[in-house]
Enzyme design. Sequence first.
Site, PDB file in Angstrom:
ATOM      1  NE  ARG A 158     -12.661  -4.745   3.010  1.00 47.27           N
ATOM      2  CZ  ARG A 158     -12.679  -4.590   1.680  1.00 47.27           C
ATOM      3  NH1 ARG A 158     -12.061  -5.452   0.904  1.00 47.27           N
ATOM      4  NH2 ARG A 158     -13.313  -3.567   1.131  1.00 47.27           N
ATOM      5  CB  ALA A 215       4.067  -9.897   2.772  1.00 50.94           C
ATOM      6  N   GLY A 216       1.688  -9.375   0.555  1.00 51.45           N
ATOM      7  CA  GLY A 216       1.041  -9.812  -0.687  1.00 51.45           C
ATOM      8  C   GLY A 216       1.215  -8.778  -1.794  1.00 51.45           C
ATOM      9  CG  HIS A 217      -0.528  -4.911  -1.510  1.00 50.60           C
ATOM     10  ND1 HIS A 217      -0.982  -4.863  -0.213  1.00 50.60           N
ATOM     11  CD2 HIS A 217      -1.638  -4.782  -2.296  1.00 50.60           C
ATOM     12  CE1 HIS A 217      -2.290  -4.719  -0.204  1.00 50.60           C
ATOM     13  NE2 HIS A 217      -2.717  -4.674  -1.448  1.00 50.60           N
ATOM     14  CD  GLN A 235      -9.485  -7.277  -7.960  1.00 51.24           C
ATOM     15  OE1 GLN A 235     -10.277  -6.515  -7.423  1.00 51.24           O
ATOM     16  NE2 GLN A 235      -8.217  -7.342  -7.598  1.00 51.24           N
ATOM     17  CG  LEU A 252       0.898  -0.907  -0.122  1.00 52.00           C
ATOM     18  CD1 LEU A 252       2.101  -0.437  -0.922  1.00 52.00           C
ATOM     19  CD2 LEU A 252      -0.199  -1.418  -1.053  1.00 52.00           C
ATOM     20  CG  MET A 286      -8.106  -0.430  -3.505  1.00 53.63           C
ATOM     21  SD  MET A 286      -9.888  -0.395  -3.268  1.00 53.63           S
ATOM     22  CE  MET A 286     -10.089  -1.651  -2.040  1.00 53.63           C
TER      23      MET A 286
HETATM   24  O1  PAF Z   1      -7.512  -5.545  -5.490  1.00 54.20           O
HETATM   25  C1  PAF Z   1      -7.588  -4.335  -5.229  1.00 54.20           C
HETATM   26  O2  PAF Z   1      -6.890  -3.816  -4.367  1.00 54.20           O
HETATM   27  C2  PAF Z   1      -8.556  -3.459  -6.002  1.00 54.20           C
HETATM   28  O3  PAF Z   1      -9.723  -4.132  -6.289  1.00 54.20           O
HETATM   29  C3  PAF Z   1      -7.935  -2.862  -7.295  1.00 54.20           C
HETATM   30  C4  PAF Z   1      -7.548  -3.947  -8.284  1.00 54.20           C
HETATM   31  C5  PAF Z   1      -6.716  -2.044  -6.933  1.00 54.20           C
HETATM   32  C6  PAF Z   1      -8.955  -1.963  -7.983  1.00 54.20           C
HETATM   33  O4  PAF Z   1      -9.345  -0.925  -7.157  1.00 54.20           O
END
Ligand code: PAF
Length: 285
Positions: free
Chosen positions: A189, A35-37, A155, A33, A30
């Site tokens: 966040r 370092a985790g991404h 998730q 971004l 989402m």
């Molecule tokens: O983890 C996230 O950032 C969101 O839940 C995802 C997997 C991109 C779905 O919108």
Amino acid sequence: MKTVNDITALRQQISEWRQQGLKIAFVPTMGNLHAGHIALVEEAHKHADKVVASIFINPMQFGANEDIDSYPKTLSDDQEKLIAANTHLLFTPTADIIYPKGLDQQTYVEVPDVSEGSCGESRPGHFRGVATIVCKLFNLVQPDVACFGKKDYQQLQVIQTMVEDLSMPISIVGVETVREASGLAMSSRNGYLTEQEKAMAPALRQALLWLGEQLEQGKQDFQALSKQAAGKINLAGLNTDYIDIRHARTLAKPGAADTELVILAAAHCGKARLIDNLQVSLAKS
Ligand code: PAF
């Protein structure tokens, strides 16, 4: 890196790569971004020839009183980070492209059991929104592999279950949580935290580690232990949402013989709602 926001351009690039016999890995995000991404993108490179990322703040996974309006939008910074991580393609659709009929008319995906409890209970409809968007993005990108952070442990189980239940030919890879030096799990966040809250926030991780040790010592009164851990979190100035000990794969309440466990936790810290978890493998008796 090419950035596309329409489905035709996305499909065209994907089909070119497919015709060349290339393997595709996908990292949905989402945005905002950190370092985790980037760790997800790095992991994705290990599994495929081409790495596709997406940035879409999915309205379907936000509740009415949640932070969709204030959710940080940092596209050009995100693009720079993705370029530096050698991402090949970025998909940045708008809500009109993803949900042209509006949210009320949209077909959705609901994954039972693993979506219930913990964040599923605190955020009704959240995992329906996650499963629906991830399913839709999978259909658009058609990846061989997709990477998700273990920080969002529930998730990850929802997506793994969806892929298995709907026979999607996609391998789901869970990537270890990246943490600040303080132990706080990186999250988009965390930017909501003041300096003072940043100093308090690691209490969530510390309570998980304490609870993990109790389980490893053979203690089994899960309810009392969770209550004690929540007390520690609250004492540090956070407000515990839940702290649940669950079976690591099914997320069902564990029995005394279960050895693969996960502790899932969420707590409010100022404007931020923090989540974290700890997997615990107990010696078989
Ligand atoms: O983890 C996230 O950032 C969101 O839940 C995802 C997997 C991109 C779905 O919108």
